[in-house]
Design a protein around this motif. Structure first.
Motif, short mmCIF file in Angstrom:
data_model
loop_
_atom_site.label_atom_id
_atom_site.label_comp_id
_atom_site.label_asym_id
_atom_site.label_seq_id
_atom_site.Cartn_x
_atom_site.Cartn_y
_atom_site.Cartn_z
N TRP A 121 1.33 -1.31 -0.18
CA TRP A 121 -0.03 -0.03 -0.13
C TRP A 121 0.98 1.07 -0.62
O TRP A 121 0.74 2.16 -1.06
CB TRP A 121 -0.94 0.30 1.42
CG TRP A 121 -1.76 -1.24 1.41
CD1 TRP A 121 -1.38 -2.27 2.40
CD2 TRP A 121 -2.92 -1.02 0.60
NE1 TRP A 121 -3.08 -3.05 1.92
CE2 TRP A 121 -3.40 -2.54 1.41
CE3 TRP A 121 -4.06 -0.14 -0.37
CZ2 TRP A 121 -5.13 -2.83 0.77
CZ3 TRP A 121 -4.95 -0.46 -0.13
CH2 TRP A 121 -5.62 -1.69 0.01
N GLU A 122 1.92 0.99 1.23
CA GLU A 122 2.91 2.39 0.78
C GLU A 122 3.76 2.94 -0.33
O GLU A 122 3.63 3.66 -0.84
CB GLU A 122 3.89 2.49 1.96
CG GLU A 122 3.16 2.58 3.70
CD GLU A 122 4.15 1.88 4.55
OE1 GLU A 122 5.17 1.50 4.36
OE2 GLU A 122 3.72 1.92 5.61
N ALA A 123 3.41 1.57 -0.96
CA ALA A 123 4.37 1.58 -2.96
C ALA A 123 3.68 2.19 -3.14
O ALA A 123 3.82 2.88 -4.36
CB ALA A 123 4.90 0.13 -2.75
N CYS A 124 2.62 1.65 -3.06
CA CYS A 124 1.49 2.51 -3.96
C CYS A 124 1.11 3.85 -4.37
O CYS A 124 0.68 4.83 -4.89
CB CYS A 124 -0.26 2.22 -4.17
SG CYS A 124 0.12 0.15 -4.76
N ARG A 125 1.19 4.48 -2.70
CA ARG A 125 1.04 5.31 -2.20
C ARG A 125 2.37 5.92 -2.97
O ARG A 125 1.85 7.40 -3.01
CB ARG A 125 1.03 5.98 -1.02
CG ARG A 125 0.99 7.48 -0.76
CD ARG A 125 0.40 7.17 0.87
NE ARG A 125 -1.34 8.01 0.83
CZ ARG A 125 -2.39 7.85 1.60
NH1 ARG A 125 -1.47 8.62 2.75
NH2 ARG A 125 -3.09 9.00 1.11
N THR A 132 -7.94 3.14 -7.41
CA THR A 132 -8.80 2.00 -8.65
C THR A 132 -7.48 1.68 -9.14
O THR A 132 -6.97 0.44 -9.61
CB THR A 132 -9.34 3.22 -10.24
OG1 THR A 132 -9.70 4.22 -10.31
CG2 THR A 132 -10.08 1.76 -10.61
N ARG A 133 -6.17 2.28 -9.87
CA ARG A 133 -5.43 1.14 -9.80
C ARG A 133 -4.61 0.85 -9.63
O ARG A 133 -3.54 -0.11 -9.63
CB ARG A 133 -4.46 3.07 -10.74
CG ARG A 133 -4.71 3.02 -11.71
CD ARG A 133 -3.27 3.77 -13.09
NE ARG A 133 -2.63 2.59 -13.21
CZ ARG A 133 -1.10 2.59 -13.49
NH1 ARG A 133 -1.05 4.39 -14.37
NH2 ARG A 133 -0.75 2.05 -13.71
N THR A 134 -4.20 1.14 -7.96
CA THR A 134 -4.13 0.49 -6.57
C THR A 134 -4.25 -0.66 -6.55
O THR A 134 -4.13 -1.94 -6.64
CB THR A 134 -4.63 1.08 -4.89
OG1 THR A 134 -3.01 2.71 -5.20
CG2 THR A 134 -3.49 0.79 -4.54
N TYR A 135 -6.18 -0.78 -6.10
CA TYR A 135 -6.37 -1.99 -6.26
C TYR A 135 -6.17 -2.37 -7.27
O TYR A 135 -5.73 -4.16 -8.06
CB TYR A 135 -8.40 -1.46 -6.46
CG TYR A 135 -8.26 -1.45 -4.29
CD1 TYR A 135 -8.66 -2.62 -3.29
CD2 TYR A 135 -8.85 -0.32 -4.33
CE1 TYR A 135 -8.73 -2.26 -2.26
CE2 TYR A 135 -8.80 -0.03 -3.00
CZ TYR A 135 -9.19 -0.80 -1.79
OH TYR A 135 -9.00 -0.35 -0.62
N LEU A 140 -5.57 -6.00 -6.01
CA LEU A 140 -6.23 -7.10 -5.70
C LEU A 140 -5.91 -8.78 -6.80
O LEU A 140 -5.85 -10.33 -6.38
CB LEU A 140 -7.58 -7.36 -7.28
CG LEU A 140 -8.27 -5.93 -6.70
CD1 LEU A 140 -10.16 -5.80 -7.01
CD2 LEU A 140 -8.77 -7.09 -5.78
N PRO A 141 -4.52 -8.41 -8.30
CA PRO A 141 -3.59 -9.23 -8.24
C PRO A 141 -2.92 -10.61 -7.28
O PRO A 141 -2.84 -11.41 -7.28
CB PRO A 141 -3.11 -9.53 -8.76
CG PRO A 141 -3.41 -7.83 -9.80
CD PRO A 141 -4.38 -7.22 -8.46
#
Lengths: 227, 222
Positions: A121-125, A132-135, A140-141
């Motif tokens: 999550w932190e990397a996505c942030r 949307t792209r985070t999930y 999700l994968p």
């Protein structure tokens, strides 16, 4: 009455029961698809920034999970008309199955999300990805493979709960067996055949789901098999 | 008519229903738990005939819906010359089902005990029965408690199905009340609330407490 299995009667009712088994499968697939979607809503409802809403949804999920499907089916079927909503047996059955298994599936989803390390999550942030792209791209994968066994188990569970819909006159396997038994006064063959059909269908679906599970794992590159 | 009035008007029916549900449920859960342990040990037997039969039993029960089993017992047992009272048919179906599903849970709990524990028992030359009784089972039961709590909540829900073969449990009473008064929301809402309160305020806390005290008994601080 004594025990006598009549083969000619068996072959006479087999097509009827097979036709009803198709209805059972349709009910399962439709109800479960609904559940997969409702489960997402239950999950999202527990992850909002509003603490009160989260608690309320959590309690609703607990409530649905600890009450019998039979009572829920009756509730949907008999209470909705009081408020002017006329639901057919099929519609109310699908709603009840969808909500019931949706509550279970939201727990499966929740468990799978917990397996994702915080750093993802932190990397996505850090990469400034949108929600949307985070999930879709990251979370999700990774969350799908650990949730597959739960999703598959509940699918078979949902399949075996469809006879409850017979109580609100949905024409599926048990209902067909009931009708046959009541018209001919022979209960042995219809119920035994219904049981055998359920047994074979659940074994077949479990086998198919295992293959699907493996395919998805491989496609997502999460082929770490614990044997 | 308000909900309070509804409850007071039908309280005697609802209460007798709750009593019947609790009676049948508790009897079948006790018997089913014993049955589950028996089936689990039979499945782990070294004799291939015994373990094969036990596994076949578990697979058949797990592969068919409880409702079909219930109806099968209800309509087909008399054909074999077995005439049971309705209540016994309900108990029998619940016990048969719980022993199969529970045995899988028990085997999972026993399998979760680390290999080292088994090897230590072999090294200490403990008899297999003693090994189970003193080393493996006490640890497996600790793992088992939360799972068993969930399973029993599932079976409280399943027990509502016995109303469909005419056992006058709480679901049956409320369905009858709904049939007579057409107050669907009140009757089925009450049924939902009763099942919810039993599992949320009785079963779940009791099993959490049992797990805690068992851990203390084993000397594990959680």
């Amino acid at each position: 009455m004594t025990f006598d299995w009549q083969w000619d009667y068996t072959f006479q009712i087999l097509p009827v029961l097979l036709g009803a088994a198709v209805n059972t499968v349709i009910a399962t697939v439709v109800g479960y698809t609904l559940a997969l979607i409702i489960g997402v809503f239950f999950l999202v409802g527990q992850r909002t920034p509003y603490r009160i809403l989260n608690r309320a949804v959590r309690e609703i999920v607990e409530f649905i999970r600890t009450t019998p499907l039979l009572a829920q089916v009756f509730f949907v079927f008999y209470v909705a008309p009081d408020y002017g909503i006329l639901l057919s047996p099929w519609t109310s059955g699908m709603i009840a199955l969808g909500v019931h298994y949706g509550a279970y599936l939201s727990e499966v989803y929740r468990g799978a999300l917990y397996t994702i390390p915080r750093q993802q999550w932190e990397a996505c942030r850090a990469l400034n990805l949108s929600a949307t792209r985070t999930y879709v791209g990251v979370i999700l994968p990774q969350a799908l493979p650990p949730s597959m066994p739960g999703i598959n188990n509940y699918f078979v569970g949902c399949f075996k709960d469809t006879p409850i819909l017979a109580t609100i006159t949905v024409y599926e396997l048990l209902n067909a067996a009931n009708v046959l038994g009541q018209t001919t006064y022979r209960f042995l063959e219809p119920y035994t055949l219904a049981g055998l059909l359920f047994l074979t269908l659940s074994l077949i679906s479990a086998a198919i789901l295992k293959i699907v599970d493996r395919r998805i794992r491989r496609a997502l590159g999460a082929d770490i098999y614990k044997e | 008519m308000s909900y309070i009035q509804f409850l007071s008007a039908h309280s005697s029916f609802i209460l007798t229903g709750i009593l019947v549900t609790l009676k049948i449920y508790s009897i079948s859960m006790v018997l089913g738990t014993i049955g589950a342990f028996v089936i689990a040990f039979l499945c782990m037997s070294r004799n291939p005939v015994i373990s094969g039969l036990a596994i076949a039993y578990v697979e058949v029960i797990r592969g068919t819906p409880l409702l079909i089993q219930l109806f099968w017992l209800f309509y087909v047992l008399p054909l074999f010359g077995v005439y049971l009272q309705d209540n016994f048919t309900g108990v029998l179906a619940l016990v048969a089902s719980l022993s199969a599903w529970g045995s899988v849970v028990i085997r999972g709990a026993i399998d979760s005990i680390p290999r080292g524990q088994w090897e230590a028992c072999v090294a200490l030359n403990l008899h297999p029965i003693r090994r189970m009784q003193r080393i493996i089972l006490p640890q497996a039961i600790l793992v088992l408690f939360p799972m068993w709590g969930n399973l029993l909540v599932e079976y409280l829900k399943h027990s509502s199905l016995i109303s469909l073969i005419g056992i006058t449990d709480v679901m049956y009473q409320l369905k009858t009340i709904q049939y007579n008064t057409f107050k669907s929301a009140e009757s089925f809402g009450t049924a939902l609330l009763i099942y919810y309160s039993i599992s949320r305020f009785c079963l779940t806390p009791v099993f959490r407490q049992l797990e805690k005290s068992w851990a203390r008994h084993l000397g594990i601080v959680q």
